[in-house]
Structures are given as structure tokens and as C-alpha cells.
Design a protein around this motif. Structure first.
Motif, PDB file in Angstrom:
ATOM      1  N   LEU A  53      -2.517  50.782   0.290  1.00  0.00           N
ATOM      2  CA  LEU A  53      -2.845  51.301   1.600  1.00  0.00           C
ATOM      3  C   LEU A  53      -2.652  50.243   2.305  1.00  0.00           C
ATOM      4  N   HIS A  54      -1.948  50.495   3.770  1.00  0.00           N
ATOM      5  CA  HIS A  54      -1.666  49.425   4.891  1.00  0.00           C
ATOM      6  C   HIS A  54      -3.055  48.651   5.171  1.00  0.00           C
ATOM      7  N   ARG A  55      -3.042  47.439   5.386  1.00  0.00           N
ATOM      8  CA  ARG A  55      -4.354  46.599   5.543  1.00  0.00           C
ATOM      9  C   ARG A  55      -5.028  46.910   6.784  1.00  0.00           C
ATOM     10  N   PHE A  56      -4.324  47.283   7.574  1.00  0.00           N
ATOM     11  CA  PHE A  56      -4.884  47.724   9.025  1.00  0.00           C
ATOM     12  C   PHE A  56      -5.310  49.015   9.102  1.00  0.00           C
ATOM     13  N   VAL A  57      -5.468  49.626   8.056  1.00  0.00           N
ATOM     14  CA  VAL A  57      -6.107  51.289   8.152  1.00  0.00           C
ATOM     15  C   VAL A  57      -7.113  51.211   7.033  1.00  0.00           C
ATOM     16  N   ASN A  58      -8.215  51.733   7.238  1.00  0.00           N
ATOM     17  CA  ASN A  58      -9.124  52.309   6.812  1.00  0.00           C
ATOM     18  C   ASN A  58      -9.114  53.881   6.389  1.00  0.00           C
ATOM     19  N   VAL A  59      -9.643  54.122   5.095  1.00  0.00           N
ATOM     20  CA  VAL A  59      -9.467  55.404   4.900  1.00  0.00           C
ATOM     21  C   VAL A  59     -10.881  56.030   4.182  1.00  0.00           C
ATOM     22  N   TYR A  60     -11.448  56.954   4.560  1.00  0.00           N
ATOM     23  CA  TYR A  60     -12.753  57.598   4.219  1.00  0.00           C
ATOM     24  C   TYR A  60     -12.540  58.810   3.829  1.00  0.00           C
ATOM     25  N   ARG A  61     -13.073  59.082   2.354  1.00  0.00           N
ATOM     26  CA  ARG A  61     -13.198  60.496   1.789  1.00  0.00           C
ATOM     27  C   ARG A  61     -14.684  61.096   2.165  1.00  0.00           C
ATOM     28  N   ASN A  62     -14.883  61.888   3.217  1.00  0.00           N
ATOM     29  CA  ASN A  62     -16.155  62.173   3.460  1.00  0.00           C
ATOM     30  C   ASN A  62     -16.817  61.009   4.084  1.00  0.00           C
ATOM     31  N   ASP A  63     -17.817  60.564   3.481  1.00  0.00           N
ATOM     32  CA  ASP A  63     -18.347  59.141   4.162  1.00  0.00           C
ATOM     33  C   ASP A  63     -18.276  58.074   3.313  1.00  0.00           C
ATOM     34  N   ASP A  65     -15.871  54.907   1.790  1.00  0.00           N
ATOM     35  CA  ASP A  65     -14.521  54.112   2.107  1.00  0.00           C
ATOM     36  C   ASP A  65     -13.483  54.231   0.670  1.00  0.00           C
ATOM     37  N   ILE A  66     -12.606  54.636   0.672  1.00  0.00           N
ATOM     38  CA  ILE A  66     -11.596  54.721  -0.763  1.00  0.00           C
ATOM     39  C   ILE A  66     -11.425  53.484  -1.341  1.00  0.00           C
ATOM     40  N   ARG A  67     -11.647  52.373  -0.337  1.00  0.00           N
ATOM     41  CA  ARG A  67     -11.379  51.206  -1.014  1.00  0.00           C
ATOM     42  C   ARG A  67     -12.304  50.640  -2.130  1.00  0.00           C
ATOM     43  N   TYR A  68     -13.538  51.252  -1.858  1.00  0.00           N
ATOM     44  CA  TYR A  68     -14.540  50.964  -2.948  1.00  0.00           C
ATOM     45  C   TYR A  68     -14.826  52.299  -4.093  1.00  0.00           C
ATOM     46  N   LEU A  69     -13.727  53.123  -3.888  1.00  0.00           N
ATOM     47  CA  LEU A  69     -13.475  54.400  -4.946  1.00  0.00           C
ATOM     48  C   LEU A  69     -12.506  54.029  -5.698  1.00  0.00           C
ATOM     49  N   GLU A  70     -11.391  54.725  -5.738  1.00  0.00           N
ATOM     50  CA  GLU A  70     -10.186  54.431  -6.526  1.00  0.00           C
ATOM     51  C   GLU A  70      -9.092  54.259  -5.789  1.00  0.00           C
TER      52      GLU A  70
ATOM     53  N   HIS B  57     -20.276  54.539  22.733  1.00  0.00           N
ATOM     54  CA  HIS B  57     -20.667  54.575  21.223  1.00  0.00           C
ATOM     55  C   HIS B  57     -21.056  53.147  20.764  1.00  0.00           C
ATOM     56  N   PRO B  58     -21.872  52.614  21.062  1.00  0.00           N
ATOM     57  CA  PRO B  58     -22.330  51.240  20.375  1.00  0.00           C
ATOM     58  C   PRO B  58     -22.113  51.362  18.912  1.00  0.00           C
ATOM     59  N   CYS B  59     -21.382  50.123  18.440  1.00  0.00           N
ATOM     60  CA  CYS B  59     -21.000  50.164  16.941  1.00  0.00           C
ATOM     61  C   CYS B  59     -21.518  48.809  16.411  1.00  0.00           C
ATOM     62  N   ARG B  60     -21.568  48.832  15.181  1.00  0.00           N
ATOM     63  CA  ARG B  60     -21.842  47.455  14.558  1.00  0.00           C
ATOM     64  C   ARG B  60     -20.706  46.536  14.350  1.00  0.00           C
ATOM     65  N   ASN B  61     -20.971  45.396  14.426  1.00  0.00           N
ATOM     66  CA  ASN B  61     -19.742  44.133  14.374  1.00  0.00           C
ATOM     67  C   ASN B  61     -19.852  43.897  12.835  1.00  0.00           C
ATOM     68  N   ALA B  62     -19.142  44.390  12.092  1.00  0.00           N
ATOM     69  CA  ALA B  62     -19.017  44.177  10.670  1.00  0.00           C
ATOM     70  C   ALA B  62     -18.755  42.834  10.505  1.00  0.00           C
ATOM     71  N   ASP B  63     -18.105  41.881  11.170  1.00  0.00           N
ATOM     72  CA  ASP B  63     -17.786  40.507  11.240  1.00  0.00           C
ATOM     73  C   ASP B  63     -19.177  39.832  11.247  1.00  0.00           C
ATOM     74  N   ALA B  64     -20.239  40.119  12.069  1.00  0.00           N
ATOM     75  CA  ALA B  64     -21.549  39.516  12.226  1.00  0.00           C
ATOM     76  C   ALA B  64     -21.101  38.072  12.789  1.00  0.00           C
ATOM     77  N   SER B  65     -20.283  37.762  13.659  1.00  0.00           N
ATOM     78  CA  SER B  65     -19.669  36.509  13.947  1.00  0.00           C
ATOM     79  C   SER B  65     -19.785  36.594  15.495  1.00  0.00           C
ATOM     80  N   PRO B  73     -16.153  50.316  10.343  1.00  0.00           N
ATOM     81  CA  PRO B  73     -15.724  51.724  10.017  1.00  0.00           C
ATOM     82  C   PRO B  73     -16.437  53.006  10.315  1.00  0.00           C
ATOM     83  N   ARG B  74     -17.700  52.961   9.770  1.00  0.00           N
ATOM     84  CA  ARG B  74     -18.396  54.100   9.618  1.00  0.00           C
ATOM     85  C   ARG B  74     -18.919  54.511  10.931  1.00  0.00           C
ATOM     86  N   ASP B  75     -19.054  53.489  11.812  1.00  0.00           N
ATOM     87  CA  ASP B  75     -19.423  53.711  13.290  1.00  0.00           C
ATOM     88  C   ASP B  75     -18.187  54.312  14.053  1.00  0.00           C
ATOM     89  N   LEU B  76     -16.972  53.872  13.547  1.00  0.00           N
ATOM     90  CA  LEU B  76     -15.929  54.205  14.408  1.00  0.00           C
ATOM     91  C   LEU B  76     -15.617  55.840  13.820  1.00  0.00           C
TER      92      LEU B  76
END
Lengths: 93, 149
Positions: A53-63, A65-70, B57-65, B73-76
Motif C-alpha cells: 500500500l502506498h505510504r501516503f494512503v490509508n485504507v479502511y475496511r468498514n471502520d 485500518d487494514i494496516r492493523y488487519l492483514e 469538521h474538527p478532527c484529532r491531530n494524530a501526531d499530538a504535536s 484517518p477515522r475523523d477524515l
């Protein structure tokens, strides 16, 4: 498995402006392969040179993060939502 | 020579309601001493924001910096879903600079993810928060007007 893929604004131009598209696959990786076959312009934004997965992309399956899945091997089920999110970052530095 | 940046419509003005402005500034102040961030959603026409903002939409700063931010990302995702439900899109992102001016830093320019977005900076370096808006395309910064009403 049929899933809905939520696209970030940056990728919508590659999908005729659609905010989400339907796709098939048993894993997130397979879903992405199908997406790239249909919309080749997405390839560079989704998968890095290392095939991961590209490092500037996050992917979620439902809620989740797939980085913490498989990662790209994360299985998907019918009706799942796969969300592709840009990494939004910056700061005074 | 670098490629020419796509032209930014000169008339593009970020238009915030007083309530939206207050939510942004309050979230930035609440985030101190860290940087705070959030997303702007609204209409896009032909892949371009109009300057109108449907919701902030206020979001959390995941860096807390105090020096960097990463939108949680969840907030996004929550902002993207809300935008979708309203027939809107993400049109921009805001974040605070706690000790520098409301101008994109080299980090901000390097990490600017979407050339269509409006980048809002809120400086808290002086007593009164200062809010400014920019486009960042091909590492070229263009300041936009801001109207609060």
C-alpha cells in the motif's frame, strides 16, 4: 465479493468523477487489482514501488485500518465498504 | 524550469459563516499547545471548490504535536461520509500554527495532498487568531480571499 470503494477526491478524476465505485474481490488487494484494471490512472496513487500500500494512503475496511488487519491481504465480505483516504498532514515543522 | 502551475481562479473566495469560523478558531485554541486540524466539506463544481463551505469538521491531530499534524484517518473518514451524504466533497483542510504565521510552511507545501483543496491556516502566535486561506499547486502558494459573514 462485491464491495463499495469510497474514493478520495484526488482519485475521482480517474473514475469519471464518481465518489464511490462497486468492485469485486476476495481481499483488499484483489479489489485494488480490479480497480486498477478498470482505472489504470489509480495505480500510482494506490500501490508503492514495493508492491505494498502506498505510504501516503490509508485504507479502511468498514471502520478498521487494514494496516492493523492483514494489509492488502485483508479479506472482504459482500457489502463491505473499502475507504481510500489520503494521508492529510503538514505543520509548522 | 518547473512546469507551470494550473491557474487558480482569481475570484475564488473562501466563504465561512460566523459559526463555522468560530468552530475552527475554537478547535485551534482547544488544541493548544499542539497544532489542531480539521476538514472543510462543501460543493465542488467541475472538480473545483466554489468557496462555499457546507460544514466544518474538527478532527484529532494524530501526531499530538506542536510542530506537525496528521488528520486522524477515522475523523477524515467521518468527514468524507458526511460529505457524501450531503452530496458534497472534501474541499479543504485547516490547521493551526501555534508559533508562526498563517502561511504554508515548507512541510505544508511538500505534503499538500490535493491541488483542488483550499488550505486554511490559523496562526495563534499573536493574541488574536489570524485565519488565511491558500491553494497549493505544484508547490506554488496562492492566497485566496476569506469572507466571514
Amino acid at each position: 465479493m462485491a464491495v463499495t470503494v469510497l474514493l478520495p477526491t484526488l482519485l475521482r478524476a480517474h473514475a469519471d468523477g464518481a465518489s464511490s465505485v462497486e468492485a469485486e474481490g476476495a481481499t483488499v488487494g484483489e479489489v485494488f487489482q480490479g480497480l486498477i484494471a478498470r482505472y489504470p490512472g489509480m495505480a500510482a496513487n494506490l500501490i508503492g514501488e514495493d508492491g505494498e500500500l502506498h505510504r501516503f494512503v490509508n485504507v479502511y475496511r468498514n471502520d478498521d485500518d487494514i494496516r492493523y488487519l492483514e494489509r492488502l491481504g485483508t479479506p472482504v465480505s459482500d457489502g463491505d465498504e473499502i475507504a481510500i483516504l489520503p494521508a492529510v498532514a503538514g505543520g509548522a515543522g | 524550469m518547473p512546469a507551470a502551475a494550473a491557474p487558480v481562479p482569481a475570484a475564488l473566495v473562501l466563504r465561512l459563516s460566523l459559526e463555522q469560523y468560530r468552530v475552527i478558531v475554537a478547535h485551534c485554541l482547544d488544541g493548544l499547545p499542539d497544532e489542531a486540524c480539521g476538514m472543510l466539506t462543501g460543493p465542488m463544481v467541475g472538480g473545483e471548490p466554489t468557496g462555499a463551505v457546507g460544514a466544518v469538521h474538527p478532527c484529532r491531530n494524530a501526531d499530538a504535536s506542536a510542530r506537525t499534524y496528521t488528520v486522524e484517518p477515522r475523523d477524515l473518514l467521518r468527514a468524507m461520509r458526511a460529505a457524501d451524504a450531503a452530496g458534497h466533497e472534501i474541499v479543504g483542510v485547516w490547521h493551526s500554527h501555534t508559533h508562526t504565521d498563517a502561511y504554508p510552511s515548507p512541510t505544508d507545501v511538500r505534503q499538500a495532498v490535493d491541488p483542488a483543496w483550499i488550505y486554511v491556516l490559523v496562526s495563534l502566535r499573536h493574541g488574536e487568531p489570524a485565519l488565511r486561506a491558500y491553494r497549493i499547486r505544484d508547490e506554488v502558494i496562492t492566497e485566496l480571499g476569506v469572507a466571514v459573514a
